[in-house]
Design an enzyme around this catalytic site. Structure first.
Site: not given
Lengths: 839, 839
Positions: A61, A412, A519, A702, A723-725, A788
């Protein structure tokens, strides 16, 4: 001298032996030895065989370093030859002996000598007696190899070992295991073990047993057994396979051989304790006696994984910390999705394979760009595709659910959807998808178009027309315990982003420690408010604007009061109005006409106002605090609504301390100006209502400039929340809405290692976070720091925020448990590392 | 003990006395003394008067710390009373003595006692004899003040001093001088000086003289003289004023009193040398003898300022360094603007006041927003307003020229336009402006509308229809010398931004040391190329794209070859294609139809392609290197054009080493990918042409991430050039095109101290520059650093770039001289400071 490495399975066998289990004798070949074999240096095979006495029959094995990497298949019955078979015939009878020998010749020829499998399949046509099969197989081997089938067990074993060692090094095998995360030099050991034949007089056979359900992790003896059979593979068939425990549906080992069953159950419990995990044991029964060949961790769903880990900890087998460490945080999302309310009447128009659990409702979109556009507008959508590929991944992230016409449970779409916790139905082949026409036709002739609402049940595979009521995920006791343990070690806060009382309720159910981002603009898009908003936008004077906002005030106040009441005194961070005003105006000619009528204005006035508000780059335009400063009436109304709601909610329960957050700041003076007005409103409300309250005021970081100027900004802010976006968009100079066009090219070319909107960019955006955190805290040691953006819940960003000394992360409610667990794991890792340093 | 401060005029008078000039006796009151007077503590007036003997007649002049701040007007003839007048009558005759006394009473009453000027004007009606005027004036004073006109010179002087001291402290005066940059506690001294009467027998009178033209700075004795007159004010009238030098147009001092004239000229030359500047002397002649009352720096145009400074240096009066330091760099722009070609037929439709020199052609816009929008599209415009105010300043910056219907040479429009070097015509009152209808109607009835082309001649005040040919500014010898001196001390390079050979020619004429930014996209907007560009955009395959670009290649090559030839071996930094492709597509329905026909495509195809290319935030979208990587054929064509042009231009002259700049980079890998392709093209061109050449490849740093990652990016870049315009937009999260809506509010509220698109933000954007410079140089010590945004030419950014160790700045050609001088001044300031530290 380094300790020789024998691989995972060998280590496991050694443990089983030490536990006193009846494990057949075995010799382990180390990783180094296997490497040498692959390079052509054979070990002394004869001396290995000597361990097993005269006329040995053995199996080999694989024992890879990590069981998940796979490895060459087991070869059984090595050592069989004319002589041994003659002796076996005495026990088993002529036919059985001939059969096993024939099967060994076949297996050896195909897997070791690499001869054509078709040729050997022909030897086993139905009706051919076993002896004839054997002779046919031997002749075929001789013909193809131009030599007789080797009779020397040492020669057989030598070839088996070399074949397995080389197969491990083959390109295909390497690529396959690298896809599973194995390193380029992944290690393999091999185990030569005395065969427990599973054939012969008395009860003989082979089987597997585990003590829990793979689906739920709940106690339940599960497995299969087959008499007169060898190896795990024998169990795959349907004929003659028995249950383990007594079962009305058919024969069971418990009936056939109760003593062996009892032993096996005891061994399995022992193995669980000894190996510190739920395992599936592989066993053979010889003359009624159980032998243990192997034990491997049981396959498990995310839900089962949690239950298993918690039970192990509660049984004192592993510490709680280890239970926490064993769960992949992202896997939790699978457990958290809502389910379709069982009482609902279901309008099912298609069936597919249940590929990723949970229910999702949204509007149909037919490609990933549309999915992203939809997500950018916070409009839930269901991505419908023939099948998905790499370029659909961003769209799948953006979608609420994924439906494919083709593919199976490992397609997928299914794999990715489960990974990211998006409900998914695949292989819905009774649907007719036409992406050009953008239609989806059901078997009953109904046609669904882009924008139509549908619901997926990723747990049943059903596709439903329209939106349906859902119920929240049932979070079982194990889950609750795990989360409690996580919270006990976690050292960073976890809040949720929630805009509505419903979101807030969800956040509470996942034990979020407050709302990190509410928001407020969504509140203005509701039908009755939109008209008032538009009146406000068309107002010519501050007085007219105030009059319109006066109408919105009670609605906003009720919004906030409901939110505060739901959160029962937990902190709520409210972001002041952020979007550009043109988002509230219609774009079509007809809608403009309607608006002109509603506002009793000439159409030309409406058109020109809309044109005047158009922007070249709305992301970088008149929104956020810029609007707050130039049209101050909006923030004034919002501050009043917040404070009046605060008083109202505090009257009924715990005192509320709202946190007011200013968006899109780029200079301290912006904060000062807003603060002055907000403070004035607070004073006025206190006086008018004769009630006191507290609040804090902070900044949503931001813009890169706000990050760089954090030291300055912190002097007038109680908190900074990243606000990382938007920060990512500005740091890269990259609009998320427009990046879809080239992001997949960029990631595939390695320009960006990951899409920075999915995985926080540690070098650019991350450095700005670190700079801001350091400067902010230098200026104001009690400054509250948080994140956030949408990155908030990912384990990578939590790791980052912990290192940077942040107070909390805030993420979508469904990611709260992920964040709680990830944070706990990170804290534990640090403890271990601290301990190492201390040692 | 601090040295008492007496103000500028007092210091000047002392110097004149030391130079041996016939300056009447004077007593200076220190700044502290004047402050005390304003606060009510009077000095011992009698003892001041004692200096001037019995029956003194004196004047009091203000002596502010800085002459530009203005100050209370001079009061003459203090000390006149019955007794003195009786004695004067012996010299001057009764009438003259009565007249001077009457004028003194009037002046004292109005300026010191603050009585109504109207009342006293009535005393001097034509035909009234002098004695009667005097008596009327005295009676009016007595009536209004309820006391007789003071006869005691000490009382008179006391009141004059107190009045002047208090006027200085008045709110209006303070605001006026603060507008000129004076500090809140600006200092004033006062000078009590013996009157040189300028009246009496023999040649008596008053005048001013300077040795150069205020317009050009060229040697030219200039001034006026009036017999029997007192003070500078007497010269304002037209009657009886004489020229200084012999003049055919009328009498001259040179004729009237040649000896005094000769003395005065000598005194003026002496004063120039002694005061180290061109001065205007104020003089009195008494009985043919010249007395010098004052000397003040001559008023001068920018052009004259340069000539004066250079001449002083060449005469050895001041060192060259001081000549350099004396010129305000921004003032140079005034000299550099092109003029209307004198051979042009002029279609003049209005006349106004020539308020700021130079010719400007552009399309009419009626408000500042439109001007900014126009500038954002690189479309020159003329801003037309009734008059301008603070909120128009940004529009004026954006406009090529400014035209106002109202206002004079010191109106807001005129002052600002001169300050920023924008041609300006004010007070064009024969025009009828209707901003609502957006029309401009000429007296001859012609109507001009928004968008119509007009030309301003800011040097003549004429307004012309259409565009007219212009000639470049004539840069005189003094200018050339000053620039040479500047270049000798300057320690940072100055290049120009130039897109066309014409721009490049202009850059060379201003001695730019190369081109720091050549934008290549303008080259594709020309009519014949645009169609090919559009074919390229509509191509479906890389092959079709290459075929279209093949057509553009020879055009691009010729563009670059012409540029290289113009620059004669100086460095040329070419930015690869930057804008989003949709900028090249039409927007109107009709234009789309045309395009469909031109490309032989269905309209729907054109429309859908245009829609597909639309972006939410084009600034942050698919442009720059993102386009270069996803549609690599464009950069390949450009690289080939550059290299082929390099070979061509090097054949005819100095070897050219082009600098290739990649726009909108955010990650090192982008540079690597482009570099690989560009290097391959270079190798191919070398082989094909059998010619060798060198080039460098670098990055335009426009995203905050590129700045933060400069260390990483520098490893594959030869240079970094900061595009501060985009970098500012991204750092602030602020689109320049959209910021107009609130920028003036923001600046007036002090949110931003300055518009960051005009003045480089030192805190946010500046810090990114410093970070990038440091990291880039750490990674690669020979890295070339520069700035090529619109901030490039401003003295503030040059100061910043020098401190950061940049190699050069690049700015628009017209700002090159400004930059050269500003850089020299900064280098000199550093030298002085280094010297101070060394001491």
């Amino acid at each position: 001298m380094p300790i020789p490495d024998y691989g995972n399975r060998a280590r496991c066998l050694v443990r089983l032996m030490r536990l006193g289990m009846p494990v057949p004798d075995a010799v382990a070949l180390s990783v180094a030895a296997v490497r040498a074999i692959a390079a052509g240096q054979m070990p002394d095979v004869a001396s290995i065989l000597a361990v097993f006495g005269a006329d040995p029959v053995v199996s080999v094995r694989s024992s890879p370093e990590n069981p998940a990497w796979g490895g060459p298949g087991t070869v059984l019955n090595i050592g069989l030859n004319e002589k041994v078979c003659a002796r076996l015939a005495e026990h088993l009878g002529e036919d059985a002996a001939a059969e096993i020998y024939a099967r060994f010749v076949q297996s050896y020829s195909v897997h070791v000598a690499r001869l054509d499998a078709e040729e050997f399949a022909a030897c086993f046509q139905p009706g051919i007696p076993a002896a004839e099969s054997r002779d046919l197989a031997l002749r075929t081997y001789e013909l193809e190899m131009e030599e007789p089938f080797p009779q020397d067990p040492a020669v057989q074993l030598g070839h088996v070992l070399r074949s397995m060692a080389r197969a491990w090094e083959g390109t295909t095998a390497r690529l396959l295991r690298q896809a599973k995360g194995a390193p380029a030099d992944a290690a393999l050991g091999l185990i030569v073990q005395r065969m427990a034949l599973g054939l012969g007089p008395g009860e003989c056979g082979a089987g597997v047993m585990q003590l829990v359900s793979s689906a739920t992790g709940a106690p339940q003896i599960t497995g299969r057994y087959q008499s007169q059979a060898q190896g795990r593979e024998a169990l795959d068939g349907e004929n003659g396979v028995a249950y383990l425990t007594r079962d009305a549906r058919g024969p069971s080992l418990q009936d056939i051989c109760p003593a062996a069953f009892a032993d096996l159950e005891a061994y399995a419990r022992e193995a669980r304790r000894g190996l510190r995990d739920e395992v599936q044991i592989e066993f053979t029964i010889e003359g009624g006696e159980a032998r243990i060949l192997d034990a491997a961790a049981v396959q498990r769903s995310a839900r089962a994984a949690v239950r298993i880990a918690v039970d192990l900890a509660e049984d004192g087998i592993i510490p709680r910390e280890e239970a926490l460490a064993r769960i992949e945080p992202r896997a939790l999302t699978e457990m958290l999705h809502p389910q379709i309310d069982p009482r609902t009447q279901r309008d099912v128009f298609a069936h597919g394979i249940a590929a990723s659990p949970g229910a999702a409702t949204g509007r149909i979109v037919f490609n990933s760009n549309a999915a992203q556009a939809s997500a950018a507008q916070d409009e839930p959508c269901i991505l419908v595709r023939f099948e998905t590929s790499t370029e659909d991944v961003r769209g799948m992230h953006a979608a609420s659910g994924v439906l494919t016409e083709r593919g199976g449970v490992t397609s997928h779409a299914a794999v990715i959807a489960r990974g990211i916790g998006v409900p998914c139905v695949v292989g819905a082949s009774d649907l007719n998808l036409n992406p050009r026409e953008k239609t989806l036709t059901a078997r009953d002739g109904r046609v669904f178009r882009e924008g139509d609402l549908i619901t997926l049940d990723g747990s049943s595979g059903e596709v439903l027309a329209g939106a349906v009521p859902t119920v929240e995920a049932a979070l079982d006791d194990a889950f609750v315990s795990l989360m409690e343990w996580a919270d006990a070690v976690r050292d960073i806060g976890v809040r949720a982003n929630a805009d509505t009382p419903a979101d807030a309720q969800l956040a509470r159910s996942f034990n979020a420690e407050g709302i990190g981002l509410c928001r407020t603009e969504h509140m203005f898009f509701e039908e009755d408010r939109l008209t008032v908003m538009r009146e406000m936008i068309f107002a010519d004077t501050p007085e007219d604007r105030r009059a319109a906002l006066e109408v919105l005030l009670p609605m906003q106040r009720d919004d906030f009061a409901a939110l505060f009441e739901t959160m029962q005194g937990q902190p709520v961070c409210i972001r002041l109005f952020d979007p550009p005003l043109h988002e509230f105006l219609p774009s079509g000619r007809e809608a403009m006409l309607d608006l002109a009528e509603a506002l009793d204005l000439p159409v030309s006035r409406v058109v020109s106002r809309i044109e005047a508000l158009q922007e070249f780059n709305p992301m970088l335009g008149m929104r956020g605090v810029r609007l707050g400063i130039t049209v101050p009436e909006i923030y004034e109304m919002q501050a009043r609504a917040i404070f009046e709601a605060t008083i109202e909610a505090s009257r009924n329960g715990d005192p509320v301390v709202p946190e007011i957050m200013i968006p899109l700041v780029s200079a301290r003076r912006e904060v000062e100006l807003v603060k002055t007005r907000v403070d004035a409103i607070a004073a006025a409300v206190r006086t008018e209502k004769g009630a006191d309250f507290n609040y804090t005021l902070g900044v949503m970081v931001e813009t890169p400039r706000a990050a760089l100027r954090a030291g300055d900004i912190a002097t007038t802010s109680d908190f900074l929340s990243f606000g990382t976006n938007d920060l990512t968009q500005m740091t890269y100079g990259l609009s998320r809405d427009d990046a879809g066009r080239f992001m997949s090219t960029y990631v595939s070319l390695g320009v960006y290692p990951e899409d920075p909107f999915h995985t926080l960019d540690p070098d650019g955006v991350g450095e700005l976070l670190l700079i801001a955190a350091e400067r902010g805290r230098d200026a104001r040691p009690d400054l509250t720091l948080s994140i956030c953006g949408e990155h908030g819940g990912s384990p990578e960003s939590i790791a980052f925020c912990r290192r940077a000394g942040f107070d909390y992360v805030s993420c979508s409610p469904f990611r709260v448990p992920v964040a709680r667990l990830a944070a706990a794991q990170l804290a534990l890792t640090d403890r271990v590392e601290d301990r190492k340093i201390a040692e």
